[in-house]
Scaffold this motif. Structure first.
Motif, PDB file in Angstrom:
ATOM      1  N   THR A 123       0.729  -1.203   0.110  1.00 22.33           N
ATOM      2  CA  THR A 123      -0.065  -0.206   0.019  1.00 22.33           C
ATOM      3  C   THR A 123       0.777   1.195  -0.166  1.00 22.33           C
ATOM      4  O   THR A 123       0.603   2.322  -0.747  1.00 22.33           O
ATOM      5  CB  THR A 123      -1.009  -0.071   1.237  1.00 22.33           C
ATOM      6  OG1 THR A 123      -1.872  -1.050   1.226  1.00 22.33           O
ATOM      7  CG2 THR A 123      -1.930   1.176   1.217  1.00 22.33           C
ATOM      8  N   SER A 124       1.771   1.158   0.711  1.00 19.16           N
ATOM      9  CA  SER A 124       3.065   2.193   0.808  1.00 19.16           C
ATOM     10  C   SER A 124       3.598   2.657  -0.631  1.00 19.16           C
ATOM     11  O   SER A 124       3.637   3.699  -0.825  1.00 19.16           O
ATOM     12  CB  SER A 124       4.005   2.117   2.061  1.00 19.16           C
ATOM     13  OG  SER A 124       3.360   2.063   2.999  1.00 19.16           O
ATOM     14  N   GLN A 130       1.274   6.783  -6.582  1.00 15.00           N
ATOM     15  CA  GLN A 130       0.179   7.711  -6.817  1.00 15.00           C
ATOM     16  C   GLN A 130       0.222   9.036  -6.507  1.00 15.00           C
ATOM     17  O   GLN A 130      -0.331  10.077  -6.863  1.00 15.00           O
ATOM     18  CB  GLN A 130      -1.024   7.125  -6.459  1.00 15.00           C
ATOM     19  CG  GLN A 130      -1.319   5.523  -6.894  1.00 15.00           C
ATOM     20  CD  GLN A 130      -1.610   5.582  -8.321  1.00 15.00           C
ATOM     21  OE1 GLN A 130      -0.561   5.728  -9.178  1.00 15.00           O
ATOM     22  NE2 GLN A 130      -2.787   5.499  -8.778  1.00 15.00           N
ATOM     23  N   THR A 131       0.840   9.284  -5.372  1.00 14.67           N
ATOM     24  CA  THR A 131       1.062  10.762  -4.829  1.00 14.67           C
ATOM     25  C   THR A 131       2.084  11.544  -5.867  1.00 14.67           C
ATOM     26  O   THR A 131       1.874  12.495  -5.827  1.00 14.67           O
ATOM     27  CB  THR A 131       1.558  10.676  -3.322  1.00 14.67           C
ATOM     28  OG1 THR A 131       0.749   9.885  -2.543  1.00 14.67           O
ATOM     29  CG2 THR A 131       1.680  11.987  -2.707  1.00 14.67           C
ATOM     30  N   LEU A 132       3.283  10.688  -6.182  1.00 13.21           N
ATOM     31  CA  LEU A 132       4.135  11.279  -7.008  1.00 13.21           C
ATOM     32  C   LEU A 132       3.410  11.790  -8.349  1.00 13.21           C
ATOM     33  O   LEU A 132       3.857  12.958  -8.654  1.00 13.21           O
ATOM     34  CB  LEU A 132       5.088  10.647  -7.225  1.00 13.21           C
ATOM     35  CG  LEU A 132       6.471  10.531  -6.653  1.00 13.21           C
ATOM     36  CD1 LEU A 132       7.527   9.548  -7.238  1.00 13.21           C
ATOM     37  CD2 LEU A 132       7.171  11.738  -6.363  1.00 13.21           C
ATOM     38  N   ALA A 133       2.513  11.000  -8.938  1.00 11.70           N
ATOM     39  CA  ALA A 133       1.713  11.431 -10.149  1.00 11.70           C
ATOM     40  C   ALA A 133       0.478  12.159  -9.682  1.00 11.70           C
ATOM     41  O   ALA A 133      -0.237  12.644 -10.744  1.00 11.70           O
ATOM     42  CB  ALA A 133       1.454  10.021 -10.903  1.00 11.70           C
ATOM     43  N   ASP A 137      -6.169   7.826  -6.968  1.00 12.78           N
ATOM     44  CA  ASP A 137      -6.354   6.735  -6.257  1.00 12.78           C
ATOM     45  C   ASP A 137      -5.716   6.881  -4.933  1.00 12.78           C
ATOM     46  O   ASP A 137      -5.670   5.869  -4.096  1.00 12.78           O
ATOM     47  CB  ASP A 137      -5.407   5.567  -6.983  1.00 12.78           C
ATOM     48  CG  ASP A 137      -6.146   4.988  -8.328  1.00 12.78           C
ATOM     49  OD1 ASP A 137      -7.377   5.213  -8.485  1.00 12.78           O
ATOM     50  OD2 ASP A 137      -5.654   4.020  -9.001  1.00 12.78           O
ATOM     51  N   GLY A 138      -4.837   7.802  -4.952  1.00  7.22           N
ATOM     52  CA  GLY A 138      -4.208   8.258  -3.599  1.00  7.22           C
ATOM     53  C   GLY A 138      -5.000   8.274  -2.356  1.00  7.22           C
ATOM     54  O   GLY A 138      -4.762   8.044  -1.307  1.00  7.22           O
ATOM     55  N   LYS A 139      -6.302   8.707  -2.747  1.00  5.86           N
ATOM     56  CA  LYS A 139      -7.396   8.848  -1.767  1.00  5.86           C
ATOM     57  C   LYS A 139      -7.762   7.799  -0.862  1.00  5.86           C
ATOM     58  O   LYS A 139      -7.794   7.566   0.345  1.00  5.86           O
ATOM     59  CB  LYS A 139      -8.580   9.587  -2.270  1.00  5.86           C
ATOM     60  CG  LYS A 139      -8.418  10.730  -2.688  1.00  5.86           C
ATOM     61  CD  LYS A 139      -9.612  11.484  -3.276  1.00  5.86           C
ATOM     62  CE  LYS A 139      -9.124  13.011  -3.802  1.00  5.86           C
ATOM     63  NZ  LYS A 139     -10.337  13.459  -4.717  1.00  5.86           N
ATOM     64  N   TYR A 140      -8.090   6.587  -1.679  1.00  5.93           N
ATOM     65  CA  TYR A 140      -8.146   5.120  -0.877  1.00  5.93           C
ATOM     66  C   TYR A 140      -7.113   4.577  -0.502  1.00  5.93           C
ATOM     67  O   TYR A 140      -7.365   3.856   0.630  1.00  5.93           O
ATOM     68  CB  TYR A 140      -9.246   4.463  -2.151  1.00  5.93           C
ATOM     69  CG  TYR A 140      -8.356   3.573  -2.652  1.00  5.93           C
ATOM     70  CD1 TYR A 140      -8.221   2.175  -2.152  1.00  5.93           C
ATOM     71  CD2 TYR A 140      -7.848   3.541  -4.008  1.00  5.93           C
ATOM     72  CE1 TYR A 140      -7.241   1.259  -2.914  1.00  5.93           C
ATOM     73  CE2 TYR A 140      -6.995   2.783  -4.651  1.00  5.93           C
ATOM     74  CZ  TYR A 140      -6.927   1.586  -4.021  1.00  5.93           C
ATOM     75  OH  TYR A 140      -6.113   0.580  -4.864  1.00  5.93           O
ATOM     76  N   LEU A 141      -6.034   4.854  -0.987  1.00  2.31           N
ATOM     77  CA  LEU A 141      -4.747   4.218  -0.630  1.00  2.31           C
ATOM     78  C   LEU A 141      -4.303   4.766   0.817  1.00  2.31           C
ATOM     79  O   LEU A 141      -3.913   3.963   1.696  1.00  2.31           O
ATOM     80  CB  LEU A 141      -3.611   4.442  -1.563  1.00  2.31           C
ATOM     81  CG  LEU A 141      -3.870   3.317  -2.987  1.00  2.31           C
ATOM     82  CD1 LEU A 141      -2.743   4.009  -3.904  1.00  2.31           C
ATOM     83  CD2 LEU A 141      -3.541   2.195  -2.457  1.00  2.31           C
ATOM     84  N   TRP A 142      -4.659   6.033   1.188  1.00  2.00           N
ATOM     85  CA  TRP A 142      -4.306   6.649   2.400  1.00  2.00           C
ATOM     86  C   TRP A 142      -5.299   5.926   3.554  1.00  2.00           C
ATOM     87  O   TRP A 142      -4.794   5.774   4.520  1.00  2.00           O
ATOM     88  CB  TRP A 142      -4.889   8.270   2.555  1.00  2.00           C
ATOM     89  CG  TRP A 142      -3.484   8.829   1.803  1.00  2.00           C
ATOM     90  CD1 TRP A 142      -3.519   9.747   0.603  1.00  2.00           C
ATOM     91  CD2 TRP A 142      -2.226   9.248   2.475  1.00  2.00           C
ATOM     92  NE1 TRP A 142      -2.267  10.175   0.585  1.00  2.00           N
ATOM     93  CE2 TRP A 142      -1.482  10.170   1.571  1.00  2.00           C
ATOM     94  CE3 TRP A 142      -1.696   8.837   3.591  1.00  2.00           C
ATOM     95  CZ2 TRP A 142      -0.389  10.405   1.675  1.00  2.00           C
ATOM     96  CZ3 TRP A 142      -0.212   9.115   3.802  1.00  2.00           C
ATOM     97  CH2 TRP A 142       0.369   9.959   3.036  1.00  2.00           C
TER      98      TRP A 142
END
Length: 169
Positions: A123-124, A130-133, A137-142
């Motif tokens: 996940t990290s 995804q954060t770099l880009a 999708d970063g929202k659900y990954l957080w």
């Protein structure tokens, strides 16, 4: 039979279910099976889950940012197989946990903790890319990252409670 059922730790089984089902679907079904079906039966496979489909989706997401376009997109063919392995690892560790009987009261949760740690790791890594880009999708990954931390803390809590109980006997 009743004695066996009483020994099952009903508070730890939901973690097996969540980690097992989540990573089975996201690792084995979506990635591994999708890619292999795309190779074996390209005319009938769902195109979004084939190598080309995932490459189009992921690289398309990464290409929305200059950082992702420069640093991540050219490495897709190297990074994607690593991602597949990492996404399958938590499920494999959950299966090992079940085979070792870690769903029983007082059991050592070594494999379940390893599954939760592997889940947190993958996940990290996904969150980092995804954060770099700048991907949505970063929202659900957080949220998944936070849940992964809570799962690890819960397993640690259960393990130390079991260890304290074993010392008292």
């Amino acid at each position: 039979m009743k004695e066996l059922i009483k020994k099952i730790d009903l508070q730890i089984i939901p973690l097996h279910i969540f980690l097992g089902v989540f990573w089975f679907k996201n690792g084995f079904i979506d990635k591994l099976c999708g890619v292999f079906l795309g190779i074996l039966t390209p005319e009938t496979a769902y195109q979004g889950d084939t190598w080309v489909g995932w490459k189009s989706y992921i690289v398309g997401t990464w290409d929305k940012s200059q950082v992702g376009h420069i640093f991540l997109s050219p490495l897709f063919d190297i990074l994607f197989p690593v991602l597949i392995v990492l996404q399958c690892l938590p499920f494999i560790l959950v299966i090992a946990s079940l085979l070792k009987g870690e769903f029983m009261q007082g059991a050592n949760h070594r494999f379940l903790k390893a599954a939760a740690s592997a889940s947190l790791l993958v996940t990290s890594i996904m969150l980092f890319s995804q954060t770099l880009a700048g991907a949505s999708d970063g929202k659900y990954l957080w949220q998944l990252l936070g849940l992964g931390m809570i799962i690890i803390m819960y397993i640690n809590s259960k393990s130390s409670a079991a260890a304290k109980g074993a010392r008292m006997v």
